[in-house]
Design a protein around this motif. Structure first.
Motif, PDB file in Angstrom:
ATOM      1  N   ALA A 489       0.885  -1.231  -0.042  1.00  0.00           N
ATOM      2  CA  ALA A 489      -0.064  -0.002  -0.132  1.00  0.00           C
ATOM      3  C   ALA A 489       0.825   1.255   0.024  1.00  0.00           C
ATOM      4  O   ALA A 489       1.890   1.178   0.504  1.00  0.00           O
ATOM      5  CB  ALA A 489      -1.058   0.057   1.083  1.00  0.00           C
ATOM      6  N   VAL A 490       0.367   2.372  -0.435  1.00  0.00           N
ATOM      7  CA  VAL A 490       1.157   3.451  -0.504  1.00  0.00           C
ATOM      8  C   VAL A 490       0.495   4.734  -0.062  1.00  0.00           C
ATOM      9  O   VAL A 490      -0.781   4.520  -0.207  1.00  0.00           O
ATOM     10  CB  VAL A 490       1.445   3.796  -2.051  1.00  0.00           C
ATOM     11  N   GLY A 491       1.236   5.739   0.303  1.00  0.00           N
ATOM     12  CA  GLY A 491       0.643   6.851   0.875  1.00  0.00           C
ATOM     13  C   GLY A 491       1.679   7.649   1.291  1.00  0.00           C
ATOM     14  O   GLY A 491       2.754   7.708   1.138  1.00  0.00           O
ATOM     15  N   ARG A 492       1.245   8.806   2.163  1.00  0.00           N
ATOM     16  CA  ARG A 492       2.214   9.929   2.603  1.00  0.00           C
ATOM     17  C   ARG A 492       2.607   9.586   3.967  1.00  0.00           C
ATOM     18  O   ARG A 492       1.758   9.025   4.719  1.00  0.00           O
ATOM     19  CB  ARG A 492       1.559  11.125   2.566  1.00  0.00           C
ATOM     20  N   ALA A 493       3.885   9.564   4.407  1.00  0.00           N
ATOM     21  CA  ALA A 493       4.520   9.316   5.580  1.00  0.00           C
ATOM     22  C   ALA A 493       4.921  10.503   6.393  1.00  0.00           C
ATOM     23  O   ALA A 493       6.061  10.560   6.753  1.00  0.00           O
ATOM     24  CB  ALA A 493       5.803   8.294   5.429  1.00  0.00           C
ATOM     25  N   GLY A 494       3.878  11.314   6.672  1.00  0.00           N
ATOM     26  CA  GLY A 494       4.259  12.681   7.233  1.00  0.00           C
ATOM     27  C   GLY A 494       4.916  13.538   6.375  1.00  0.00           C
ATOM     28  O   GLY A 494       4.598  13.643   5.115  1.00  0.00           O
ATOM     29  N   THR A 495       5.323  14.597   6.624  1.00  0.00           N
ATOM     30  CA  THR A 495       5.778  15.969   6.082  1.00  0.00           C
ATOM     31  C   THR A 495       7.052  15.309   5.243  1.00  0.00           C
ATOM     32  O   THR A 495       8.139  14.868   5.707  1.00  0.00           O
ATOM     33  CB  THR A 495       6.300  17.038   6.810  1.00  0.00           C
ATOM     34  N   GLY A 496       7.104  15.255   3.972  1.00  0.00           N
ATOM     35  CA  GLY A 496       8.221  15.376   2.903  1.00  0.00           C
ATOM     36  C   GLY A 496       8.474  13.765   2.709  1.00  0.00           C
ATOM     37  O   GLY A 496       9.611  13.478   1.800  1.00  0.00           O
ATOM     38  N   TRP A 497       7.771  12.741   2.974  1.00  0.00           N
ATOM     39  CA  TRP A 497       7.928  11.461   2.907  1.00  0.00           C
ATOM     40  C   TRP A 497       6.818  10.834   2.156  1.00  0.00           C
ATOM     41  O   TRP A 497       5.569  11.269   2.657  1.00  0.00           O
ATOM     42  CB  TRP A 497       8.454  10.630   4.174  1.00  0.00           C
TER      43      TRP A 497
END
Length: 639
Positions: A489-497
């Protein structure tokens, strides 16, 4: 404790009698006695004297409970107590049941060593209860002399074999009669066309209560509104069930929520059909007959819309839309949620909620979004209460105590700002295995291109990890013991990642493992973490590798009690600081994940990964191809 406020039996019984008389179509009475009661507008009998009550108590050997005594002093018996008891006992007909029905034997057959006190009480009731029903539709009414409160009131139990339910308990005789009055109202409120309109002071008061509850709900007072609607629902008042179901659904009480009277109205169907259909899809197992039942009275177009929505819900393609500023917020929230940022998605919806407009006067809150595969997982009972507590639909919060009270504070976010939650055991108390890739400065939709080739870089529609694995295995025709292509699964990992996450990895093979960090880090940084148990004996392992601009900078693997490392590892991540000490593997894992968070400032969205729906894709293999002389197995499935 029982309410000790004096109850005006005569006014209550007179009102009930008049409502009954006015509700009857011509010729409906059961006989001469009923016809006389109709003309007299009185369902009761002359009052019982103190001597008659005392004589009954001497005959039965017990003093009667207060509320039954007070009733007898006004009417020595009663006709039509609800819809199924045609004659209720007075002083002359009340008698000990003494298992005359032989129901004690039936209930006792179901008792075993695991039966609790309540089940045993149900069986013994038929031997000790005081029977009050004289004529009924196979319905028993028993006062229980062993179920007594501190005011001397006996509980009343009612049971009908055709209901196939345990006996229903009423706190005392007064509450039993009030419940039967409600039952009478509920049955009369749903009469057929052509019968007298059922309107009286009680219905007018209740309908006014429903309207005030509707406005109170829009002002954010959902608790008071819900109680008022529940009371009106017991009397069968139209609108009460449909309005109350909207509150219950947002509190997560989806069972027996049917939006009665509203879901088949084309004005409200766009909002109320999707949650009804979604609940049906979750529990129907492809038997759609119950959906048709809950849509009775709907026209053909609305039934067709329901089944089209059902297909979309089952296929995961239903997409909720709304008008105006709230609709614009819905689109922003979906974009955030599909990349895992569910906390910001929820705040986006809540910030726009005061500008939400209902579809009509009986619409209390936006509801269609709970069936949206991406937005639906945002709802929790706590968030449902926050939504219901927020004034909306042009209403403002009601003033209380001279002060205008605003909406409650926002609910806490569901995602921690670190990675340490991954070290927590699952619901069964077991350690979990997982692996993930963090890529800096790259949007989530670009992550597959760094970890997969060709068609593998195409993202699937958002779905749960369980659904993604089931779909992937359904389409897979070949399985290899050397090929380890992760479904992530993909997504955002906080700010900038951004992240790619696999919560069900294959067994870790240290000899053939190839970290994807270098390939993922072209023009940026990438971090790979893999943690879990290597064998059935529970031997933990942990791998970390970090690469930049296509080159691995450092890495280590802890397995079988040994540490293998390469490159210059920052002191904060140096594996001897975490492994080899007295703490267990889970504690070492947690501390190491905290250190990874501190080093890179990334986090993973727990709620989206565990409960939400995210885009997925299949990576390249995480293991190298077999070398000469190495054996492996390939299984091909022919269909």
């Amino acid at each position: 404790m029982t309410d000790t406020t004096a109850f005006d039996w005569r006014s209550f019984l007179l009102r009930w009698s008049g409502e009954w008389a006015d509700s009857l179509p011509d010729g409906e009475t059961r006989g001469e006695d009923d016809e006389a009661a109709r003309r007299a507008r009185w369902l009761g009998f002359p009052p019982a004297s103190e001597e008659r009550i005392a004589a009954m108590e001497e005959r039965l050997g017990r003093r009667m409970p207060p509320s039954y005594r007070e009733f007898l002093e006004v009417s020595d018996g009663w006709r039509h107590a609800g819809g199924f008891v045609w004659l209720l006992a007075g002083t002359g007909d009340a008698h000990w049941h003494d298992n005359a029905s032989e129901l004690a034997d039936m209930f006792e057959e179901y008792l075993d060593e695991d039966s609790g006190p309540e089940e045993r009480r149900e069986a013994e009731l038929w031997r000790r209860g005081l029977q009050l029903d004289v004529e009924s539709d196979a319905t028993y009414v028993l006062l229980d002399p062993e179920d007594v409160d501190e005011d001397g009131e006996w509980a009343v139990y009612t049971w009908a074999g055709w209901r196939a339910e345990p006996p229903e308990r009423h706190a005392n005789f007064r509450e039993f009669m009030r419940d039967m009055h409600r039952q009478f109202h509920s049955l009369r409120a749903h009469r057929s066309d052509g019968e007298p309109e059922f309107v009286n002071d009680t219905t007018r008061q209740l309908d006014a209560l429903v309207e005030e509850a509707r406005l109170e709900a829009l002002r954010g007072g959902w608790e008071r509104a819900g109680k008022a609607l529940d009371e009106a629902k017991e009397y069968g008042r139209p609108r009460a069930a449909g309005l109350g179901d909207q509150i219950r659904r947002l509190l997560g009480q989806s069972y027996t929520v049917y939006f009665d009277g509203l879901v088949t109205d084309p004005q409200y169907a766009p909002e109320l059909l999707p949650p009804l259909v979604a609940e049906h899809a979750a529990h129907s197992y492809r038997d759609d007959s119950t959906l048709t039942f809950h849509l009775r009275g709907a026209d053909d177009d609305l039934v067709a819309l329901a089944y089209a929505t059902l297909d979309q819900v089952r296929n995961g393609t239903y997409r909720y839309t709304a008008a105006g500023p709230f609709g614009q917020a819905v689109e922003r929230a979906r974009e955030l949620a599909r990349w895992g940022d569910t906390d910001r998605a929820w705040r986006t919806l809540m910030n726009a909620l005061p500008r939400w407009e209902p579809l009509g006067p009986d619409h209390l809150a936006p509801l269609g979004w709970v069936a949206d595969p991406v937005l639906g997982p945002l709802l929790t009972p706590e968030r449902g209460r926050e939504l219901l507590s927020t004034p909306r639909g042009g209403q403002v919060s009601a003033a209380r105590g001279g002060q205008a009270s605003g909406p409650p504070g926002p609910t806490a976010g569901l995602d921690p700002d670190d990675l340490a939650w991954l070290a927590e055991p699952d619901e069964g108390g077991n350690r979990t295995s997982y692996r993930f890739v963090l890529v800096e400065g790259v949007e989530p939709e670009d992550v597959p291109g760094r970890l997969a080739d060709g068609d593998g870089a195409v993202l699937n529609d958002p779905m749960t990890l369980w659904e993604a694995r089931r779909t992937s295995r359904h389409d897979q025709w070949e399985f290899s013991s050397y090929d380890d292509r992760a479904l992530m699964a993909v997504g955002r990992a906080g700010t900038g990642w951004s992240f790619a996450f696999d919560g069900d990895p294959a067994p870790f093979d240290r000899q053939r493992f190839v970290s994807p960090a270098a390939a993922a880090s072209a023009g940026t940084r990438a971090v790979v973490v893999w943690s879990g148990l290597r064998t059935w004996r529970g031997e933990p392992f942990f791998h970390l590798s970090v690469a930049q601009d296509g080159v691995e900078q450092y890495a280590f693997t802890y397995a079988d009690g040994e540490i293998r490392k390469s490159g210059e590892i920052p002191r904060a991540l140096d594996p001897p600081r975490f492994f080899g000490g007295p703490e267990d593997g889970a504690e070492a894992e947690r501390r190491l994940l905290e250190a990874v968070t501190g080093e890179f400032g990334a986090c993973l969205p727990r709620h989206a990964i565990v409960h939400g729906r995210l885009h997925t894709f299949a990576t390249r293999s995480w293991t190298r191809p077999p070398r000469d002389g190495e054996t492996y197995m390939v299984i091909r499935v022919h269909r």
